[in-house]
Write a protein that holds these residues in place. Sequence first.
Motif, PDB file in Angstrom:
ATOM      1  N   LEU A 234     -17.775   5.071  11.359  1.00 24.45           N
ATOM      2  CA  LEU A 234     -16.748   5.971  10.842  1.00 24.45           C
ATOM      3  C   LEU A 234     -17.365   7.331  10.566  1.00 24.45           C
ATOM      4  CD1 LEU A 234     -14.981   3.668   8.216  1.00 24.45           C
ATOM      5  CD2 LEU A 234     -14.269   4.130  10.565  1.00 24.45           C
ATOM      6  N   SER A 235     -16.663   8.387  10.966  1.00 20.06           N
ATOM      7  CA  SER A 235     -17.130   9.727  10.634  1.00 20.06           C
ATOM      8  C   SER A 235     -16.879  10.004   9.158  1.00 20.06           C
ATOM      9  CB  SER A 235     -16.400  10.760  11.485  1.00 20.06           C
ATOM     10  OG  SER A 235     -15.041  10.850  11.080  1.00 20.06           O
ATOM     11  N   PRO A 236     -17.635  10.950   8.551  1.00 18.11           N
ATOM     12  CA  PRO A 236     -17.394  11.287   7.138  1.00 18.11           C
ATOM     13  C   PRO A 236     -15.951  11.723   6.877  1.00 18.11           C
ATOM     14  CG  PRO A 236     -19.488  12.200   7.877  1.00 18.11           C
ATOM     15  CD  PRO A 236     -18.808  11.654   9.092  1.00 18.11           C
ATOM     16  N   GLY A 237     -15.360  12.449   7.819  1.00 18.60           N
ATOM     17  CA  GLY A 237     -13.976  12.872   7.638  1.00 18.60           C
ATOM     18  C   GLY A 237     -13.014  11.704   7.608  1.00 18.60           C
ATOM     19  N   THR A 238     -13.299  10.696   8.405  1.00 18.31           N
ATOM     20  CA  THR A 238     -12.450   9.510   8.423  1.00 18.31           C
ATOM     21  C   THR A 238     -12.555   8.763   7.106  1.00 18.31           C
ATOM     22  OG1 THR A 238     -12.648   9.306  10.813  1.00 18.31           O
ATOM     23  CG2 THR A 238     -12.020   7.331   9.600  1.00 18.31           C
ATOM     24  N   GLU A 239     -13.749   8.622   6.573  1.00 20.30           N
ATOM     25  CA  GLU A 239     -13.917   7.963   5.281  1.00 20.30           C
ATOM     26  C   GLU A 239     -13.152   8.723   4.190  1.00 20.30           C
ATOM     27  OE1 GLU A 239     -18.003   7.396   4.359  1.00 20.30           O
ATOM     28  OE2 GLU A 239     -18.370   6.002   6.019  1.00 20.30           O
ATOM     29  N   ALA A 240     -13.178  10.036   4.250  1.00 22.48           N
ATOM     30  CA  ALA A 240     -12.439  10.832   3.262  1.00 22.48           C
ATOM     31  C   ALA A 240     -10.940  10.590   3.385  1.00 22.48           C
ATOM     32  CB  ALA A 240     -12.763  12.317   3.444  1.00 22.48           C
ATOM     33  N   ARG A 241     -10.454  10.440   4.614  1.00 23.51           N
ATOM     34  CA  ARG A 241      -9.031  10.188   4.813  1.00 23.51           C
ATOM     35  C   ARG A 241      -8.631   8.821   4.237  1.00 23.51           C
ATOM     36  NH1 ARG A 241      -9.240  11.702   9.578  1.00 23.51           N
ATOM     37  NH2 ARG A 241      -9.388   9.700  10.648  1.00 23.51           N
ATOM     38  N   ILE A 242      -9.485   7.830   4.405  1.00 22.06           N
ATOM     39  CA  ILE A 242      -9.213   6.506   3.845  1.00 22.06           C
ATOM     40  C   ILE A 242      -9.189   6.569   2.329  1.00 22.06           C
ATOM     41  CG2 ILE A 242     -10.125   4.152   3.627  1.00 22.06           C
ATOM     42  CD1 ILE A 242     -11.283   4.518   6.487  1.00 22.06           C
ATOM     43  N   ARG A 243     -10.133   7.302   1.733  1.00 18.64           N
ATOM     44  CA  ARG A 243     -10.163   7.437   0.275  1.00 18.64           C
ATOM     45  C   ARG A 243      -8.919   8.164  -0.233  1.00 18.64           C
ATOM     46  NH1 ARG A 243     -15.840   8.233   1.305  1.00 18.64           N
ATOM     47  NH2 ARG A 243     -17.046   6.544   0.315  1.00 18.64           N
ATOM     48  N   GLY A 244      -8.478   9.159   0.514  1.00 25.28           N
ATOM     49  CA  GLY A 244      -7.281   9.883   0.104  1.00 25.28           C
ATOM     50  C   GLY A 244      -6.057   8.989   0.060  1.00 25.28           C
ATOM     51  N   ALA A 245      -5.924   8.110   1.049  1.00 24.74           N
ATOM     52  CA  ALA A 245      -4.794   7.184   1.060  1.00 24.74           C
ATOM     53  C   ALA A 245      -4.881   6.209  -0.101  1.00 24.74           C
ATOM     54  CB  ALA A 245      -4.758   6.432   2.386  1.00 24.74           C
ATOM     55  N   ARG A 246      -6.104   5.803  -0.452  1.00 23.18           N
ATOM     56  CA  ARG A 246      -6.256   4.877  -1.578  1.00 23.18           C
ATOM     57  C   ARG A 246      -5.841   5.542  -2.890  1.00 23.18           C
ATOM     58  NH1 ARG A 246      -5.456  -0.131  -2.676  1.00 23.18           N
ATOM     59  NH2 ARG A 246      -5.863  -0.339  -4.909  1.00 23.18           N
ATOM     60  N   ALA A 247      -6.137   6.818  -3.023  1.00 22.92           N
ATOM     61  CA  ALA A 247      -5.745   7.533  -4.231  1.00 22.92           C
ATOM     62  C   ALA A 247      -4.229   7.566  -4.375  1.00 22.92           C
ATOM     63  CB  ALA A 247      -6.311   8.956  -4.206  1.00 22.92           C
ATOM     64  N   ILE A 248      -3.520   7.638  -3.265  1.00 21.09           N
ATOM     65  CA  ILE A 248      -2.055   7.621  -3.307  1.00 21.09           C
ATOM     66  C   ILE A 248      -1.565   6.268  -3.801  1.00 21.09           C
ATOM     67  CG2 ILE A 248       0.022   7.724  -1.883  1.00 21.09           C
ATOM     68  CD1 ILE A 248      -1.453   9.777  -0.121  1.00 21.09           C
ATOM     69  N   VAL A 249      -2.169   5.176  -3.310  1.00 22.06           N
ATOM     70  CA  VAL A 249      -1.776   3.841  -3.766  1.00 22.06           C
ATOM     71  C   VAL A 249      -2.002   3.706  -5.271  1.00 22.06           C
ATOM     72  CG1 VAL A 249      -2.317   1.375  -3.620  1.00 22.06           C
ATOM     73  CG2 VAL A 249      -2.160   2.749  -1.531  1.00 22.06           C
ATOM     74  N   GLU A 250      -3.106   4.213  -5.740  1.00 16.44           N
ATOM     75  CA  GLU A 250      -3.407   4.103  -7.168  1.00 16.44           C
ATOM     76  C   GLU A 250      -2.366   4.838  -8.014  1.00 16.44           C
ATOM     77  OE1 GLU A 250      -7.386   5.528  -7.238  1.00 16.44           O
ATOM     78  OE2 GLU A 250      -8.247   3.617  -6.534  1.00 16.44           O
ATOM     79  N   GLN A 251      -1.848   5.940  -7.511  1.00 12.68           N
ATOM     80  CA  GLN A 251      -0.794   6.654  -8.232  1.00 12.68           C
ATOM     81  C   GLN A 251       0.534   5.911  -8.170  1.00 12.68           C
ATOM     82  OE1 GLN A 251      -0.768   9.472 -10.252  1.00 12.68           O
ATOM     83  NE2 GLN A 251      -2.952   8.914 -10.173  1.00 12.68           N
ATOM     84  N   ILE A 252       0.794   5.260  -7.055  1.00 15.00           N
ATOM     85  CA  ILE A 252       2.010   4.440  -6.953  1.00 15.00           C
ATOM     86  C   ILE A 252       1.979   3.331  -7.992  1.00 15.00           C
ATOM     87  CG2 ILE A 252       3.174   2.752  -5.459  1.00 15.00           C
ATOM     88  CD1 ILE A 252       2.363   4.557  -3.074  1.00 15.00           C
ATOM     89  N   VAL A 253       0.819   2.711  -8.145  1.00 17.30           N
ATOM     90  CA  VAL A 253       0.667   1.649  -9.141  1.00 17.30           C
ATOM     91  C   VAL A 253       0.809   2.218 -10.541  1.00 17.30           C
ATOM     92  CG1 VAL A 253      -0.958  -0.020 -10.121  1.00 17.30           C
ATOM     93  CG2 VAL A 253      -0.756   0.211  -7.629  1.00 17.30           C
ATOM     94  N   ALA A 254       0.124   3.329 -10.799  1.00 16.70           N
ATOM     95  CA  ALA A 254       0.133   3.898 -12.149  1.00 16.70           C
ATOM     96  C   ALA A 254       1.529   4.359 -12.565  1.00 16.70           C
ATOM     97  CB  ALA A 254      -0.846   5.076 -12.206  1.00 16.70           C
ATOM     98  N   ARG A 255       2.312   4.850 -11.624  1.00 15.09           N
ATOM     99  CA  ARG A 255       3.636   5.371 -11.950  1.00 15.09           C
ATOM    100  C   ARG A 255       4.739   4.324 -11.822  1.00 15.09           C
ATOM    101  NH1 ARG A 255       3.841  11.406  -9.147  1.00 15.09           N
ATOM    102  NH2 ARG A 255       1.682  12.010  -9.612  1.00 15.09           N
ATOM    103  N   GLY A 256       4.372   3.159 -11.330  1.00 15.37           N
ATOM    104  CA  GLY A 256       5.373   2.100 -11.194  1.00 15.37           C
ATOM    105  C   GLY A 256       6.410   2.383 -10.125  1.00 15.37           C
ATOM    106  N   ILE A 257       6.046   3.130  -9.085  1.00 20.04           N
ATOM    107  CA  ILE A 257       6.966   3.417  -7.985  1.00 20.04           C
ATOM    108  C   ILE A 257       7.150   2.144  -7.154  1.00 20.04           C
ATOM    109  CG2 ILE A 257       7.308   4.812  -5.907  1.00 20.04           C
ATOM    110  CD1 ILE A 257       5.505   6.949  -7.242  1.00 20.04           C
TER     111      ILE A 257
END
Length: 541
Positions: A26-49
């Motif tokens: 995986l390129s570093p940019g790809t790893e960053a993209r995966i982490r970014g998507a995970r941060a979105i999931v964490e906000q969905i959980v935190a906000r109860g969406i």
Amino acid sequence: MTVIRSEAPLVWREIAAVAAGAPLQLSPGTEARIRGARAIVEQIVARGIRAYGVNTGVGALCDVVVSPAQQHELSHNILMSHAVGVGAPLGKEETRAIMAAAINNYAHGGSGVRVEIVAQLAALLEADCLPEVPAFGSVGYLSHMAHIALVCVGAGHVRWRGERLGGAEALERLGLAPLALEAKEGLSLVNGTPCVTGLAALALERAQRLLDWADAVAAMSFENLGGQIAAFDAQSLAFRVSPGLARVGARMRAALAQSGLLAAALGRRTQDPLSMRTIPHVHGAARDVLAATEEVVNRELASTTDNPIVDGTPDAPRVFSQAHAVGASIALAMDSLATAVAQVAAMAERRLDRLVNPLVSGLPAFLAYPGGTHSGFMIAQYTAASLVAQNRRDAAPASLDGGVTSGLQEDHLCHATPAALKALAVIENSSRILGIELLAAAQAYDLQPVAAVRADYTQTLYGQIRSVVPTYRDDRPLAGDMSVAFRMIAGGSPPPLPDPQAAPCTPEPLASCALQPPLQGVATPGTHASANEEMPGAVGH
């Protein structure tokens, strides 16, 4: 060659390369993209969406809300309940292809898994420590990835360095720890289309190799049967618009250039049988299907195929819970490819039948040498006919099988992964059929009554087969020779053809061809493999 998943998605050839053993990074940019998507999931959980499979149940339980405290349990339980595959395990290449396609899907940044999940899968690939994945039991995409993901959490089984190990022991030997899944990760690990897409990439690679062999073997049979070279005339073929047809016609002209056998046959018939004169039409149509399937598979690899897909930003998360995990287009493409390959193989069996039939070939009956007490290729043709019939059954469209699952929630099924498995089975059967035709065509040269030279290309191909398989005299089980020929076709490429543009459309006149007597001796003996050879296939390590 190391395959790198960068900003651009992988294409099918790269998936096939990883399946064959190439490293995947995986390129570093790809790893960053995966982490970014995970941060979105964490906000969905935190906000109860409300998000399917994140804080709800799955399938018919999609309206059951799951509390934050239960989301780890939900992810873990999804793996356990979805690991329901049956039958013999997939082969090494099939498993690697699926894992590579899964990593490619997560790299889009729409799945929301942690980068640790993707790294675990990549580490298993790098070590060639491969999960044991039962081949059957899927109507779409769930069970294969579930069995792969089991190993990531220390369950399931792997094959590594000739041993069968439990998932926990395998991770320990690799210096890895079992992962505890978090919200959405269980669902992301089992859904989407990486299983069919990975298998489809292998099907494309094997089908492409088979079609190259089909042209080469057909040239040998055509020459032995004294075909009329006008069937491959460029001006004539141009009346039908088909890139595949034009390409096959050029390949056949190149393969048969300077053939004294064909020069001797000029004008013998007004028209050849269809199994001879439609080689460009049938093989070309299959190549056109192959090209269309390549587009479908590459589009699938460029797509995010999760349900749900996460998007937006942590400040403004979005969830798309629709149907991108359903692989209708790739299911149809796999059904089409299987049918195209089956038709090529069916016509190969018809040429084989003509080679062994003295009423139409002008050759000794059944290519037996000598006749009378010898059966030659009589029963080998039976085997080819049986495989053609098996292909006919396997080419029935899986995408129309339908069915209802999950309490009416999933009431339309495309059977994409079964379609890919069937395509792989058809390709393997067809490689065996072409292997039998290859042996028969070589035998026909040995018994050819016409004293004329072969084309340079077919002479090279004849030499290649005779370097490993001597002339058949009913002196050994023919199954061993068939195994050798199958390995040649399924595991390698035919001799490269000369530039089609430089090849003449018709052979030189007979008078200008140097003549040689019919071959009476036996070529240098080679080695013979068991009929139970290990070769690429849908199942079996």
